[in-house]
Design a protein around this motif. Structure first.
Motif, short mmCIF file in Angstrom:
data_model
loop_
_atom_site.label_atom_id
_atom_site.label_comp_id
_atom_site.label_asym_id
_atom_site.label_seq_id
_atom_site.Cartn_x
_atom_site.Cartn_y
_atom_site.Cartn_z
N ASP A 10 0.83 -1.21 0.00
CA ASP A 10 0.00 0.00 0.00
C ASP A 10 0.86 1.26 0.00
O ASP A 10 0.43 2.31 -0.47
N GLU A 13 1.16 2.90 -3.41
CA GLU A 13 -0.02 3.45 -4.08
C GLU A 13 0.08 4.98 -4.14
O GLU A 13 0.70 5.60 -3.28
N SER A 16 -1.07 6.61 -0.94
CA SER A 16 -0.54 5.84 0.18
C SER A 16 -0.69 6.53 1.53
O SER A 16 -0.93 5.87 2.54
N ILE A 19 -4.27 6.07 2.62
CA ILE A 19 -4.47 4.67 3.01
C ILE A 19 -3.93 4.45 4.42
O ILE A 19 -4.58 3.86 5.27
N TYR A 23 -5.92 3.22 7.78
CA TYR A 23 -5.57 2.01 8.52
C TYR A 23 -5.22 2.32 9.97
O TYR A 23 -5.60 1.59 10.88
N TYR A 36 2.41 2.76 10.78
CA TYR A 36 2.44 2.72 9.30
C TYR A 36 3.82 3.15 8.82
O TYR A 36 4.34 4.17 9.27
N ASN A 72 -0.65 -7.10 4.04
CA ASN A 72 -1.37 -7.22 2.78
C ASN A 72 -0.58 -8.21 1.93
O ASN A 72 0.50 -7.90 1.44
N GLU A 155 -10.32 -7.71 3.68
CA GLU A 155 -9.56 -6.46 3.71
C GLU A 155 -8.85 -6.30 5.06
O GLU A 155 -9.00 -7.11 5.96
#
Length: 165
Positions: A10, A13, A16, A19, A23, A36, A72, A155
């Motif tokens: 992720d 992305e 990102s 995202i 999260y 993260y 992921n 997910e």
């Protein structure tokens, strides 16, 4: 409060940062602190290899701090999970951390190959380069599948729900 390291591609992305914020907020909603990788502060005004080393050290530090990893494990740039994510899972497992993975598709790894991408000879399936395609009824390589606490089909949030059971 237990800490969860959020592993996955992720971070590559285009959205990102958003995202990651989502999260981290989901972790908070379930009573965890989300870590993260893009929350790390790295000086990007250095030579590329120094930047890479700094990113590596910062992410290792986050994994060392966490109690749980959510990874992921969807295919990334091919049929396999992101190699960096796989490394993080292995490192966390070696440290005794609980690792949860998630994938969108519930399918056997061998079924990710189309008929045109494989050959079956004497009940053994080979890819087009004549290499055996493993078939252990897992959606991912056995070394990952056997080392994680639980594979969740869905997910990121579905992993959080599983952890909270």
């Amino acid at each position: 409060m237990k800490k969860i390291y959020i592993a996955g591609f992720d971070v590559f992305e285009s959205n990102s940062i958003e995202i990651g914020k989502k999260y981290v907020q989901l972790c908070k909603n379930y009573g965890f602190e989300g870590l993260y990788p893009l929350d790390n502060i790295v000086d990007f005004n250095q030579e590329k290899r120094k930047i890479a080393q700094d990113i590596f050290k910062a992410n290792v530090n986050l994994i060392n701090q966490c109690d749980i990893v959510i990874a992921n494990l969807n295919s990334f740039r091919g049929k396999e999970a992101d190699s960096g994510t796989v490394w993080e899972c292995g490192y966390a497992t070696a440290l005794g951390k609980k690792v949860y993975g998630y994938m969108k598709k519930e399918q056997n790894y061998i079924d990710s190959f189309s008929k045109d991408e494989k050959n079956v000879i004497d009940d053994v399936t080979y890819d087009l380069e004549n290499r055996v395609i493993e078939d252990f009824d897992y959606p991912i390589n056995l070394m990952i599948a056997c080392s994680i606490e639980k594979m969740v089909f869905g997910e990121f949030e579905d992993c959080l729900k599983e952890i909270c059971k």
